[in-house]
Design a protein around this motif. Structure first.
Motif, PDB file in Angstrom:
ATOM      1  N   ALA A 291      -7.819  -8.239  11.702  1.00  0.00           N
ATOM      2  CA  ALA A 291      -6.838  -7.625  10.809  1.00  0.00           C
ATOM      3  C   ALA A 291      -7.408  -7.242   9.451  1.00  0.00           C
ATOM      4  CB  ALA A 291      -5.645  -8.573  10.612  1.00  0.00           C
ATOM      5  N   GLY A 292      -8.515  -7.880   9.058  1.00  0.00           N
ATOM      6  CA  GLY A 292      -9.062  -7.637   7.725  1.00  0.00           C
ATOM      7  C   GLY A 292      -9.389  -6.188   7.429  1.00  0.00           C
ATOM      8  N   PRO A 293     -10.177  -5.510   8.274  1.00  0.00           N
ATOM      9  CA  PRO A 293     -10.501  -4.100   7.976  1.00  0.00           C
ATOM     10  C   PRO A 293      -9.272  -3.205   7.868  1.00  0.00           C
ATOM     11  CG  PRO A 293     -11.971  -4.973   9.648  1.00  0.00           C
ATOM     12  CD  PRO A 293     -10.921  -6.015   9.436  1.00  0.00           C
ATOM     13  N   ALA A 294      -8.303  -3.401   8.761  1.00  0.00           N
ATOM     14  CA  ALA A 294      -7.089  -2.579   8.696  1.00  0.00           C
ATOM     15  C   ALA A 294      -6.316  -2.846   7.413  1.00  0.00           C
ATOM     16  CB  ALA A 294      -6.209  -2.855   9.918  1.00  0.00           C
ATOM     17  N   ALA A 295      -6.281  -4.112   6.986  1.00  0.00           N
ATOM     18  CA  ALA A 295      -5.566  -4.445   5.753  1.00  0.00           C
ATOM     19  C   ALA A 295      -6.226  -3.796   4.536  1.00  0.00           C
ATOM     20  CB  ALA A 295      -5.515  -5.963   5.582  1.00  0.00           C
ATOM     21  N   VAL A 296      -7.568  -3.852   4.477  1.00  0.00           N
ATOM     22  CA  VAL A 296      -8.274  -3.230   3.355  1.00  0.00           C
ATOM     23  C   VAL A 296      -8.050  -1.727   3.344  1.00  0.00           C
ATOM     24  CG1 VAL A 296     -10.555  -2.773   2.375  1.00  0.00           C
ATOM     25  CG2 VAL A 296     -10.003  -5.053   3.233  1.00  0.00           C
ATOM     26  N   ALA A 297      -8.117  -1.116   4.541  1.00  0.00           N
ATOM     27  CA  ALA A 297      -7.925   0.332   4.620  1.00  0.00           C
ATOM     28  C   ALA A 297      -6.503   0.739   4.243  1.00  0.00           C
ATOM     29  CB  ALA A 297      -8.252   0.822   6.026  1.00  0.00           C
ATOM     30  N   ALA A 298      -5.540  -0.151   4.495  1.00  0.00           N
ATOM     31  CA  ALA A 298      -4.139   0.198   4.221  1.00  0.00           C
ATOM     32  C   ALA A 298      -3.757   0.025   2.755  1.00  0.00           C
ATOM     33  CB  ALA A 298      -3.224  -0.662   5.091  1.00  0.00           C
ATOM     34  N   ILE A 299      -4.515  -0.767   2.010  1.00  0.00           N
ATOM     35  CA  ILE A 299      -4.126  -1.061   0.629  1.00  0.00           C
ATOM     36  C   ILE A 299      -3.972   0.196  -0.233  1.00  0.00           C
ATOM     37  CG2 ILE A 299      -4.991  -2.087  -1.523  1.00  0.00           C
ATOM     38  CD1 ILE A 299      -5.909  -4.472   0.095  1.00  0.00           C
ATOM     39  N   PRO A 300      -4.923   1.158  -0.204  1.00  0.00           N
ATOM     40  CA  PRO A 300      -4.717   2.345  -1.053  1.00  0.00           C
ATOM     41  C   PRO A 300      -3.463   3.133  -0.686  1.00  0.00           C
ATOM     42  CG  PRO A 300      -6.998   2.183  -0.356  1.00  0.00           C
ATOM     43  CD  PRO A 300      -6.242   1.175   0.442  1.00  0.00           C
ATOM     44  N   GLY A 301      -3.183   3.253   0.630  1.00  0.00           N
ATOM     45  CA  GLY A 301      -1.987   3.970   1.039  1.00  0.00           C
ATOM     46  C   GLY A 301      -0.722   3.264   0.602  1.00  0.00           C
ATOM     47  N   VAL A 302      -0.690   1.943   0.743  1.00  0.00           N
ATOM     48  CA  VAL A 302       0.478   1.177   0.307  1.00  0.00           C
ATOM     49  C   VAL A 302       0.637   1.281  -1.204  1.00  0.00           C
ATOM     50  CG1 VAL A 302       1.445  -1.152   0.158  1.00  0.00           C
ATOM     51  CG2 VAL A 302       0.320  -0.402   2.261  1.00  0.00           C
ATOM     52  N   SER A 303      -0.483   1.203  -1.919  1.00  0.00           N
ATOM     53  CA  SER A 303      -0.427   1.324  -3.377  1.00  0.00           C
ATOM     54  C   SER A 303       0.115   2.687  -3.790  1.00  0.00           C
ATOM     55  CB  SER A 303      -1.824   1.111  -3.953  1.00  0.00           C
ATOM     56  OG  SER A 303      -1.821   1.279  -5.347  1.00  0.00           O
ATOM     57  N   SER A 304      -0.350   3.733  -3.088  1.00  0.00           N
ATOM     58  CA  SER A 304       0.131   5.075  -3.403  1.00  0.00           C
ATOM     59  C   SER A 304       1.615   5.215  -3.092  1.00  0.00           C
ATOM     60  CB  SER A 304      -0.669   6.105  -2.616  1.00  0.00           C
ATOM     61  OG  SER A 304      -0.164   7.403  -2.828  1.00  0.00           O
ATOM     62  N   PHE A 305       2.036   4.617  -1.975  1.00  0.00           N
ATOM     63  CA  PHE A 305       3.451   4.670  -1.597  1.00  0.00           C
ATOM     64  C   PHE A 305       4.319   3.993  -2.646  1.00  0.00           C
ATOM     65  CE2 PHE A 305       7.100   2.635   0.386  1.00  0.00           C
ATOM     66  CZ  PHE A 305       7.707   3.698   1.012  1.00  0.00           C
ATOM     67  N   LEU A 306       3.892   2.800  -3.086  1.00  0.00           N
ATOM     68  CA  LEU A 306       4.678   2.079  -4.085  1.00  0.00           C
ATOM     69  C   LEU A 306       4.674   2.810  -5.429  1.00  0.00           C
ATOM     70  CD1 LEU A 306       3.625  -1.615  -3.334  1.00  0.00           C
ATOM     71  CD2 LEU A 306       5.764  -0.463  -2.726  1.00  0.00           C
ATOM     72  N   ALA A 307       3.528   3.393  -5.769  1.00  0.00           N
ATOM     73  CA  ALA A 307       3.458   4.122  -7.043  1.00  0.00           C
ATOM     74  C   ALA A 307       4.352   5.357  -7.009  1.00  0.00           C
ATOM     75  CB  ALA A 307       2.012   4.524  -7.321  1.00  0.00           C
ATOM     76  N   HIS A 308       4.490   5.953  -5.805  1.00  0.00           N
ATOM     77  CA  HIS A 308       5.311   7.159  -5.677  1.00  0.00           C
ATOM     78  C   HIS A 308       6.800   6.823  -5.729  1.00  0.00           C
ATOM     79  CE1 HIS A 308       6.360  11.228  -4.426  1.00  0.00           C
ATOM     80  NE2 HIS A 308       7.138  10.712  -3.481  1.00  0.00           N
ATOM     81  N   HIS A 309       7.171   5.662  -5.096  1.00  0.00           N
ATOM     82  CA  HIS A 309       8.585   5.329  -5.015  1.00  0.00           C
ATOM     83  C   HIS A 309       9.006   4.281  -6.022  1.00  0.00           C
ATOM     84  CE1 HIS A 309       9.302   7.690  -1.366  1.00  0.00           C
ATOM     85  NE2 HIS A 309       8.122   7.292  -0.945  1.00  0.00           N
ATOM     86  N   CYS A 310       8.028   3.499  -6.492  1.00  0.00           N
ATOM     87  CA  CYS A 310       8.347   2.461  -7.487  1.00  0.00           C
ATOM     88  C   CYS A 310       7.366   2.657  -8.639  1.00  0.00           C
ATOM     89  CB  CYS A 310       8.201   1.061  -6.895  1.00  0.00           C
ATOM     90  SG  CYS A 310       9.190   0.800  -5.399  1.00  0.00           S
ATOM     91  N   HIS A 311       7.696   3.494  -9.550  1.00  0.00           N
ATOM     92  CA  HIS A 311       6.762   3.895 -10.609  1.00  0.00           C
ATOM     93  C   HIS A 311       6.257   2.683 -11.369  1.00  0.00           C
ATOM     94  CE1 HIS A 311       7.799   8.065  -9.933  1.00  0.00           C
ATOM     95  NE2 HIS A 311       9.072   7.752 -10.012  1.00  0.00           N
ATOM     96  N   GLY A 312       4.976   2.723 -11.650  1.00  0.00           N
ATOM     97  CA  GLY A 312       4.371   1.681 -12.450  1.00  0.00           C
ATOM     98  C   GLY A 312       3.775   0.553 -11.653  1.00  0.00           C
ATOM     99  N   ILE A 313       3.967   0.548 -10.302  1.00  0.00           N
ATOM    100  CA  ILE A 313       3.450  -0.525  -9.470  1.00  0.00           C
ATOM    101  C   ILE A 313       2.178  -0.022  -8.797  1.00  0.00           C
ATOM    102  CG2 ILE A 313       3.871  -2.002  -7.477  1.00  0.00           C
ATOM    103  CD1 ILE A 313       6.793  -1.926  -8.131  1.00  0.00           C
ATOM    104  N   SER A 314       1.119  -0.809  -8.825  1.00  0.00           N
ATOM    105  CA  SER A 314      -0.139  -0.436  -8.173  1.00  0.00           C
ATOM    106  C   SER A 314      -0.810  -1.698  -7.634  1.00  0.00           C
ATOM    107  CB  SER A 314      -1.090   0.261  -9.157  1.00  0.00           C
ATOM    108  OG  SER A 314      -2.322   0.561  -8.517  1.00  0.00           O
ATOM    109  N   LEU A 315      -1.295  -1.586  -6.391  1.00  0.00           N
ATOM    110  CA  LEU A 315      -1.979  -2.734  -5.776  1.00  0.00           C
ATOM    111  C   LEU A 315      -3.482  -2.597  -5.794  1.00  0.00           C
ATOM    112  CD1 LEU A 315       0.265  -3.283  -2.621  1.00  0.00           C
ATOM    113  CD2 LEU A 315       0.367  -4.494  -4.798  1.00  0.00           C
ATOM    114  N   PHE A 316      -3.997  -1.405  -5.968  1.00  0.00           N
ATOM    115  CA  PHE A 316      -5.460  -1.201  -5.819  1.00  0.00           C
ATOM    116  C   PHE A 316      -5.944  -0.190  -6.836  1.00  0.00           C
ATOM    117  CE2 PHE A 316      -9.413  -0.408  -3.558  1.00  0.00           C
ATOM    118  CZ  PHE A 316      -9.692  -1.666  -3.065  1.00  0.00           C
TER     119      PHE A 316
END
Length: 316
Positions: A291-316
């Motif tokens: 699961a590790g590689p998939a989780a690392v690869a998903a972090i930028p997409g999740v961060s972008s999603f949250l930044a787009h829908h929840c302004h000011g939030i960033s994970l990466f």
């Protein structure tokens, strides 16, 4: 781009360091089934990291975050002359990811097709020269060399030579055939095919070369352990001594072979099984590797999603 760099760095480091880490101690002999899972997970983890690193370069995180439809649209744009600008080197990265997937798929398919062809020819030979013994639930082959092996496949069967029947006591015959039946029921030939596919797809890399050897050895230890659930270990050990020099066809799984004598010692002096805490740690390692590689690869997409829908939030 940070995720791609992390994944690429992990793939390079892991392919060199994981063989040393996984080869330490005697834990694999104490839990061969778990050890096989760990080695396969390590190989899959490195391949997945390399492929996902290329995809992370090719597909911008913002595209993933804005929706799956736009993700596929971006892929199409990269392969055509669409108006959407692609990052530098995106097409080359996407091609690299596809090449990795195609390479492992081709090697795996080639190995399975070749082995199936060889086993079909051998099965035809057994139909002509061998005879099925209902009491043994095995094919008896008239041969001067003591050997026992199994022919995997849809109609898998255990095979034992007349020389082996003459040299082994009845209880030893039952023990060694239980070993072969364990191979058949566990479909161990598919595990070996997966290990061989990694070795052939990425030759001369330390992790895959070591994994192929270790998995072939651990498969035999696992079959020994399964047979030992129903037969005394002393009978298995005695049969292994007599079959140590027996040669089985390369595309089969034989009870003898180069590891037979070391397995005799293991049967006579079994190590304590892993404690629950150790087994849990092994299972956690398998989960992390997969699961590790998939989780690392998903972090930028999740961060972008949250930044787009929840302004000011960033994970990466």
């Amino acid at each position: 781009m940070m995720a791609a760099a992390v994944l690429a760095l992990y793939a390079v480091v892991a392919v060199v360091t994981l063989p040393r880490l996984l080869g330490r101690g005697e834990w694999a002999e104490r839990a061969p089934r778990l050890a096989i899972c760990v080695w396969l997970a390590a190989c899959a983890s490195v391949v997945a990291s390399a492929a996902l690193a290329a995809l992370a370069v090719a597909i911008p995180a913002s595209v993933i975050g804005h929706g799956l439809a736009e993700f596929f649209e971006a892929c199409a744009d990269m392969l055509s002359d669409g108006a959407s600008p692609a990052p530098p080197g995106a097409r080359a990265a996407l091609f690299g990811a596809a090449l990795i997937a195609a390479r492992i798929t081709y090697c795996g398919a080639a190995i399975l097709v070749r082995a199936r062809r060889q086993r079909r020819r051998h099965a035809e030979m057994l139909n002509l020269l061998g005879r099925h013994d209902g009491a043994l639930d095995a094919v008896v082959l008239d041969h001067d060399e003591a050997a026992a092996y199994c022919l995997p496949g849809r109609d898998g069967k255990a095979v034992i030579t007349t020389a082996a029947l003459r040299s082994l006591a009845p209880e030893q015959v039952a023990a060694v055939l239980a070993h072969e039946q364990a191979h058949l029921r566990g479909r161990h030939h598919l595990v070996l095919a997966a290990a061989e596919a990694f070795c052939r797809a990425f030759p001369r890399l330390p992790l895959f070369a070591r994994a192929g050897k270790e998995i072939a050895r651990l498969i035999e230890l696992l079959a020994d352990d399964v047979a030992a659930r129903r037969h005394p270990r002393i009978h298995i050990a005695a049969a292994l001594v007599r079959l140590a020099t027996g040669r089985a066809p390369a595309f089969t799984l034989g009870a003898g072979g180069q590891t037979a004598l070391t397995r005799v010692q293991r049967m006579l002096s079994p190590a304590a099984p892993l404690r629950p805490r150790e087994r849990l740690a092994g299972l956690a390692a398998v989960a992390f590797l997969l699961a590790g590689p998939a989780a690392v690869a998903a972090i930028p997409g999740v961060s972008s999603f949250l930044a787009h829908h929840c302004h000011g939030i960033s994970l990466f």
